[in-house]
Write an enzyme that holds these catalytic residues in place. Structure first.
Site, PDB file in Angstrom:
ATOM      1  N   LYS A 198       5.349  -6.110  18.822  1.00 56.58           N
ATOM      2  CA  LYS A 198       3.756  -5.408  18.953  1.00 56.58           C
ATOM      3  C   LYS A 198       2.810  -6.679  18.409  1.00 56.58           C
ATOM      4  O   LYS A 198       2.644  -7.121  17.359  1.00 56.58           O
ATOM      5  CB  LYS A 198       3.697  -4.392  18.091  1.00 56.58           C
ATOM      6  N   GLY A 240       2.144  -7.982   6.877  1.00 57.41           N
ATOM      7  CA  GLY A 240       0.601  -7.607   7.125  1.00 57.41           C
ATOM      8  C   GLY A 240       0.221  -7.068   5.904  1.00 57.41           C
ATOM      9  O   GLY A 240       0.869  -7.245   4.693  1.00 57.41           O
ATOM     10  N   SER A 241      -0.888  -6.170   5.975  1.00 54.20           N
ATOM     11  CA  SER A 241      -1.599  -5.714   4.799  1.00 54.20           C
ATOM     12  C   SER A 241      -0.745  -4.363   4.084  1.00 54.20           C
ATOM     13  O   SER A 241       0.078  -3.909   4.536  1.00 54.20           O
ATOM     14  CB  SER A 241      -2.797  -5.134   5.159  1.00 54.20           C
ATOM     15  N   GLY A 259       1.200  -1.718   6.060  1.00 47.17           N
ATOM     16  CA  GLY A 259       2.810  -1.575   5.874  1.00 47.17           C
ATOM     17  C   GLY A 259       2.979  -0.129   5.525  1.00 47.17           C
ATOM     18  O   GLY A 259       4.017   0.034   5.814  1.00 47.17           O
ATOM     19  N   GLU A 316       6.804  -7.007   4.812  1.00 48.96           N
ATOM     20  CA  GLU A 316       6.258  -7.807   3.859  1.00 48.96           C
ATOM     21  C   GLU A 316       4.709  -7.476   3.763  1.00 48.96           C
ATOM     22  O   GLU A 316       3.942  -7.839   4.907  1.00 48.96           O
ATOM     23  CB  GLU A 316       6.688  -9.204   4.192  1.00 48.96           C
ATOM     24  N   CYS A 350       0.492 -15.508   2.742  1.00 49.80           N
ATOM     25  CA  CYS A 350       1.087 -14.490   1.854  1.00 49.80           C
ATOM     26  C   CYS A 350       1.609 -15.345   0.519  1.00 49.80           C
ATOM     27  O   CYS A 350       1.803 -14.462  -0.421  1.00 49.80           O
ATOM     28  CB  CYS A 350       2.192 -13.839   2.388  1.00 49.80           C
ATOM     29  N   GLU A 364      -4.855  -8.094  -4.722  1.00 50.96           N
ATOM     30  CA  GLU A 364      -5.007  -9.184  -3.772  1.00 50.96           C
ATOM     31  C   GLU A 364      -6.292  -9.428  -3.490  1.00 50.96           C
ATOM     32  O   GLU A 364      -6.871  -8.402  -2.710  1.00 50.96           O
ATOM     33  CB  GLU A 364      -3.957  -9.269  -2.870  1.00 50.96           C
TER      34      GLU A 364
END
Lengths: 483, 483
Positions: free
Chosen positions: B150, B205-206, B210, B229, B266, B346
């Site tokens: 995707k 991603g975020s 996620g 992740e 990340c 974060e």
């Protein structure tokens, strides 16, 4: 333990497991292996006391339960051995490479560490091997995780006494308090599963219970892995050549397997696919007729079997070939495909269905009708090699263990074993609940980057003081590492 | 691909991936490795065309993107090598043992097989290495799983062109049609995730995205594993001895790391713990002041950074030491502990926080304040060995990679790498998204019981025709097996 764990007792179990986790994780592999062997020795020594309790609570016979104790303690020792030998820790070392492209590579040393306290939901059908001292417990302890077992209500006294034996043995051997604990009660188990101190869970039981607990585990604020072994039909496919060569042995072997332990095995063969005109009906009926009456594990399972059997017998196109202590049904592939969901619903207990196929196309269609299973079995002869090579990939896609000319009941405990399978036979099909690799469910990797020898765990040091197997720069070796 | 995939296109992608799965799974390891190398070669050959598209869409500089292509194609080749060498298949063989207790043991041969079509949600911050041709794709292909990516909306043209290059190369090399596919659109990705033909998913991603996708994956009628992740703070802890020995290097190294790639890693170090009185403020502010202005990946990330920075700067007890293209904030451990949830949220982009501790107890309390992270770093000297041995287990409990005197940005691609960590840095903390063992996310074991050589896959045959590493009766060997 005949009543539910109280909230205060649960808090005590969780708090002591959580407190034990760092020290248990930090224990040297050989030391931890010693603690696990101490528990195994204590269980063996207590077998004469534990087996009679198990007989009374489970209705299973003495020989079976005595063998199950030996299987369980052998399993504990297998994990202890793999821990001490080191392969359970899966050490991988890549030394620094200043010339690596596109960028220089640091020194990286990976080892599996325990995830933290593990909750184990015990099963009823193996009061030792899939209960308090079973494979989930053994693999989690070897991984370095404190374990809390949620006792199965089918054998409360055995659960309590088994736990006492283990707790005493672990304590005497020097393991941290809280390394092992036992709780009881359905709601108590759910509360524990939601507790943030629990970091993973193992389960063996029914599909509905497993699905419900899985959803709780994976939708917590902090999701945790839930390894559930749920249910399985374990189909057996037989070629004409196999019938010709050993039809009578197949008939008696099959009846022996599906009635073993009163049909209360997760690997019970639920369907036997035979070529039309196999000529084994009399042989099968005679074998089933010779099965002795035996009590089931408990009233809940007996009632479930009774209603499941009633349901199966009423399906259009399903005929009763023999009933009594064990029941043998018959249908055809065409009828199975027409009522797939009805016929392919597991009935836990001493019943199985002979399904007749009239062509290889029907045989293939039958294989493809299955969802995930723990096992799939093919009975074939050397002359069937071409057919076998066509069918095996289809079986492999649907099962975790593929048997040749055998019976699925009986799960050997060894390095290579895989007891698992695609959904719905398990949730977490990439993991096993039996065999050395079962420990991985409760281990996560950590990689140390450029850490000096002085601060590394012994298993990662250059000198490899314990001489364990490690993958160093891509090659497995027990040798030293030079930086 | 600048518009969403249509329902008909999605169906086509899913159907062809599903149809490709059996043939792709059945491909010999060396053949599949060749297909993967062909894709790597084609990407290298197309680098001069792809990098300019990536520069335009991601605003990242040429040198970084050129290196990222090399990293990605090197990663594809690493997986191809591990597949051909055989360790990726983790073969375990236990030969029959008629004397085994409590029961004789059958011949068991275990190998990892692909789970089926895999859906990969691409990230924006590594347009190659964590996108269409990134680690999730490489590891799933090596496992033998068809892959549908995707696309990330941040680099649509690059995604489409990268996919074309891969699809053409795979086709020319002989891989089944449907081995690789690309889709685009948020809703399209969700629809694909729910499709029963998808058997596992990878995501980078975020945290909110996620978590939402994870919940969809694990609560489907047939739950599938979701490897996400999500986010990480990557704390760095520095001892007084390290300051004394190389304070200035630490200051410049830290600023270089947290501003690398405009702080869009990340593994960006989000907090630097220094002993009070470190004397590095001027040095740090000077280094931050020297950071050049650079565009962020896209407006959404820029806006997110802007509001996150605004939020951080307004927290009581957080002071601004330097602002501009990069921002350096300061606080103390006491203040951090008082506003833990606010400070430990974060902020993706070029900002980091110096946190001063006034005692070793505060340092330890700071370590214990963290939840799961991808990395944790300790800067210390040999004289700190005792302290390091106290802190490392705490860091290990909270991070997937523990660095010594280094910086967490830059993730080496090798056997021993682990890129993962306890929740919330990932869901699925027992797995990695970088390194050879990443393939395991997309493999499930199958054990063959008593199957004759003639029907076994080559990698399980007695003669070990490809000479791969196998664990036979507990010992790793490339030798033959005698039954």
């Amino acid at each position: 333990m005949t009543s539910d764990t109280t909230p205060a007792q649960l808090e005590q179990a969780l708090a002591t497991a959580d407190a034990a986790a760092p020290a248990f994780a930090a224990s040297e592999p050989a030391v931890r292996a010693g603690w696990i062997r101490a528990a195994a020795d204590a269980l063996d020594a207590a077998a004469d006391e534990l087996v009679p309790i198990a007989m009374r609570e489970s209705s299973l016979p003495q020989a079976r339960l005595t063998g199950e104790v030996a299987r369980s303690t052998g399993q504990l020792r297998m994990f202890a051995d793999a821990l001490e030998e080191g392969s359970l820790l899966e050490v991988i070392i890549d030394t620094a490479d200043a010339q690596a492209k596109p960028v220089p590579r640091p020194d990286l040393r990976r080892v599996l560490v325990p995830v933290g306290p593990v909750l184990v939901f015990a099963a009823s059908n193996f009061p030792f091997a899939f209960s308090v001292c079973g494979g989930d417990t053994a693999s989690a302890l070897a991984a370095g995780c404190p374990v809390i077992v949620k006792a199965h209500p089918g054998h409360p006294e055995l659960s309590a006494r088994t736990a006492e034996v283990m707790i005493e043995a672990l304590k005497a051997a020097g393991a941290p308090d809280g390394t092992f604990g036992l709780i009881a009660g359905f709601d108590v188990g759910v509360t524990a599963l939601k507790d943030p101190r629990i970091t993973a869970a193992g389960f063996t039981g029914s599909v509905p219970a497993g699905k419900a607990l899985h959803e709780i585990a994976v939708t917590r604020p902090e999701p945790i892995p839930f390894y559930g072994e749920l249910g399985s039909l374990n189909p057996v496919f037989v070629t004409q050549a196999a019938i010709d060569a050993r039809g009578k042995d197949i008939a008696t072997g099959y009846v022996g397997s599906f009635t073993l332990g009163v049909g209360q095995f997760c690997t019970k063969p639920g369907l036997l696919f035979l070529p039309a005109g196999h000529g084994l009906q009399d042989q099968l009926v005679e074998a089933v007729g010779g099965v002795a009456e035996a009590p089931m594990l408990n009233d809940r399972i007996k009632d479930g079997f009774s209603s499941g059997l009633d349901r199966l017998e009423k399906i259009d196109g399903v005929r009763v070939w023999s009933s009594g202590p064990a029941t043998l049904l018959q249908t055809t592939v065409a009828e199975l495909l027409a009522r797939r969901d009805e016929i392919l619903e597991e009935c836990f207990g001493p019943v199985s269905i002979v399904v007749e196929y009239s062509s290889l196309d029907e045989l293939r269609a039958a294989v493809e009708a299955f969802e995930g299973n723990l096992t799939a079995t093919l009975h074939a002869e050397d002359a069937d090699a071409d057919l076998a090579r066509q069918l095996l990939p289809l079986l492999t896609a649907r099962a975790g263990r593929v048997l040749w000319n055998g019976w699925p009941t009986g799960v050997a405990v060894s390095w290579a074993q895989h007891h698992g399978g695609p959904f719905p036979s398990t949730v977490g099909s990439i993991h096993t609940s039996v065999g050395v690799t079962a420990a991985r469910r409760f281990q996560r990797p950590v990689a140390y980057q450029d850490a000096p020898d002085a601060v590394l765990p012994d298993v990662l040091k250059d000198s490899n003081p314990a001489g364990i197997s490690r993958r160093v720069n891509g090659t497995v070796t027990t040798g030293e590492v030079s930086r």
